[in-house]
Design an enzyme around this catalytic site. Structure first.
Site, PDB file in Angstrom:
ATOM      1  N   THR B 179      68.679  57.837  15.285  1.00 26.45           N
ATOM      2  CA  THR B 179      69.068  56.363  16.290  1.00 26.45           C
ATOM      3  C   THR B 179      68.511  56.235  16.820  1.00 26.45           C
ATOM      4  OG1 THR B 179      71.525  56.333  14.862  1.00 26.45           O
ATOM      5  CG2 THR B 179      70.204  53.879  16.395  1.00 26.45           C
ATOM      6  N   ASN B 378      82.261  53.387  24.088  1.00 26.19           N
ATOM      7  CA  ASN B 378      82.188  52.877  22.670  1.00 26.19           C
ATOM      8  C   ASN B 378      83.446  51.758  21.933  1.00 26.19           C
ATOM      9  OD1 ASN B 378      79.458  53.701  21.519  1.00 26.19           O
ATOM     10  ND2 ASN B 378      79.590  55.283  21.885  1.00 26.19           N
TER      11      ASN B 378
END
EC number: 2.3.1.35
Lengths: 383, 383
Positions: B179, B378
């Site tokens: 990513t 996260n």
């Protein structure tokens, strides 16, 4: 109640000294008959623990009279000597119970890659045999716990017969099966093929659909033993539903006790072109660490759901996907939907609904959130 | 040095007001020619952000003159309006640079599912165009950072030509690609097909083999632009190696800056029957949360390596598997090997060698440990 809820079964759980903690670590379950039919489902991990290799062989005959289960060591990746240890365990149980070793299944759970302390284990088999009782189910369920915080049992009543069971499992929870040991017993009067059909159908939609941490065990085993002691032979569909209900109950108990988890996440995939598509999408969502962190933070981060769906080969168009979190459709047609502020995530159970808008099939997968406690529990010591 | 290391490129990075923080969030890279050949590799996630959809179309022509990149918003799952936003971005860049919109690639990174603040973004394109300079590569690299803690650039020199580049990426790091956004530039005089071959070969063994957290992005993009300004046309193999080296350098920078990580884990799978087998096994190990926790705890828990190998379809016999951690063969022939106490895991880099003993093929996958900091980063906010 556990494995002694059904007639014709005795059980015991003892502290044999396998665990350093000195807690209960050895369980024995014995089918007193008149029948000793059995079925088993085993891990699909290709690295199989010695007791899995042994018990798979035993189950091929469709008959099991006793099961020895130990916590405190998985006896996996222990080579030929580890297999001899399992064999010796079955031999000892057979000796003290007056059986042949081929009638004894063995199951182990704990750290991979270390030999079991066989002196303690074999002595424990003798002790457990002396303590066998028709009320021993709870003790047996306690003796198979590892990182479990509670012991897990379930019972469903039929018309004159019963299915009961015990399970252990808290980590390495993923399909093929989930990571656990499960023993189910019934006094229904059924032969091995009927048990096998009911058990496979049940595990396919229960234990196979909990996916707490994506890690598949080397030691999974689900056994179903039938004593025939009720004298009743239930209809196949009715019996299958009872077995499914017990498995479903135990599977949810596993999810609710998953290591470090603070949320139980029910992932419903609907509108799928096939059940296989629904499962693939459900598992992909269940294994997305970023999403699992978001759910831990009570953040309805539907973008992470879409990015997980996008990695699958399921039939869907990305501009037709809909996602609800706890009933609020935060994503409609692949884009922003209802206000995410409407999503209430305070409670332990969270439901994610993913609508693929590609058909009428569906599936449910259960997982947990990813937490600092999970990391701590699995990094602070070998398990 | 970054994207302006090679001759024929200008770049800029500005704070357009897309990020709430007020930090740099918009980069512009322009190929001043004489040539404007280009190649691109994009995420294989089927849920593709609007800029990925746009840029894939642009790249089909094999020519790109400018790239607009923004952090502060992924423009993914934003529907037809989000695509219009990307189109408007390319149009604005084309206007201020005197180009056609079809010569402008667009890349975005940030939160999925929210629209970009287009007033700020379009104004930022104008500002960036005014600040374009042959020394702007560092500013551009700074402007594409999201949760990155450092900006990432790399340069490799050929004989009279150069390949340079910048990358961003710290989370959602998994193949297909990892990513990230990456822009590579070269002043080598090559046409689009040659660039495409070199880029695909390079990403296959670099960005495609870092797998920090198993999560695949909707926005990945790697672009390679060639200005031809050196007038030198290198041999294909020499050029390919330079592109590979830059990609490898940037890929390792991504792993070393992965969110919350405390260990960089090099997984070498050797003795595989095929490269595909080696990759499947490497990825399975890289995605095993339990193992990643163990490495975080500096626990050489090779049982978790074996249980990960066992979930694959690769050719191996479980009693022939060997595993080394930092050079100590803790597992031999599927069972206990050298003393695990010999394994020194104090340093950030950890090497796991998995020998399938089934052939001569191999592959290397990089991942990170799983930490409480990863969970915190996260779960504490949407990203």
């Amino acid at each position: 109640m556990s494995v002694t809820a059904a007639q014709g079964f005795t059980a015991a759980g003892v502290a044999a000294g396998i665990k350093d903690s000195g807690g209960p670590d050895l369980a024995l379950v014995v089918n007193q008959g008149p029948r000793s039919a059995a079925a088993g489902v085993f891990t699909s991990n290709r690295v199989k623990a010695a007791p899995v290799q042994w018990s798979e062989q035993v189950l091929k005959g469709g008959s099991v009279t006793a099961v020895v289960l130990n916590s405190g060591g998985a006896n996996a990746c222990t080579g030929p000597l580890g297999f001899q240890d399992t064999h010796a365990t079955a031999e000892r149980a057979a000796d003290v119970l007056g059986l042949g070793a081929a009638e004894v299944a063995v199951a182990s759970t704990g750290l991979i890659g270390t030999r079991l302390p066989m002196d303690q284990l074999l002595a424990g088999v003798g002790t457990a045999a002396k303590e066998l009782s028709a009320h021993g189910g709870e003790q047996a369920a306690l003796a198979i716990m590892t990182t479990d915080t509670v012991h897990k049992t379930a019972v469903v009543d039929g018309d004159g017969w019963r299915v009961g069971g015990m399970a252990k499992g808290a980590g390495m929870l993923a399909p093929g099966l989930a990571t656990m040991l499960v023993v189910l017993t019934t006094d229904a009067d059924l032969e091995a093929p009927a048990l096998d059909r009911a058990l496979r159908a049940a595990t396919r939609t229960t234990f196979d659909r909990i996916d707490s941490d994506g890690c598949m065990s080397t030691n999974d085993m689900v056994l179903l033993l039938a004593s025939g002691a009720s004298g009743v032979t239930p209809e196949a569909a009715v019996f299958a539903e009872a077995v499914r209900a017990v498995c479903d109950d135990l599977a949810l108990q596993l999810i609710k006790d998953a290591e470090g988890a603070s949320k139980d996440i029910r992932i419903e995939v609907v509108g799928a072109a096939s059940e296989a598509d629904a499962l693939e999408v459900g598992r992909s969502i269940a294994r997305n660490n970023l999403l699992k962190c978001a759910i831990h933070g009570e953040d309805p981060n539907w973008g992470r759901v879409l990015s997980a769906i996008g990695t699958t080969s399921a039939a869907f168009e990305s501009d037709q996907l809909n996602v609800a979190i706890n009933g609020v459709w935060v994503c409609k047609k692949g884009a922003l939907g209802e206000d995410r502020a409407l999503v209430d995530m305070r409670f332990r159970e969270v439901t994610i609904t993913a609508d693929l808008a590609a058909g009428a099939e569906s599936a449910v997968i259960w997982t947990n959130d990813l937490t600092a406690d999970y990391v701590h529990e699995n990094s602070a010591y070998s398990s």
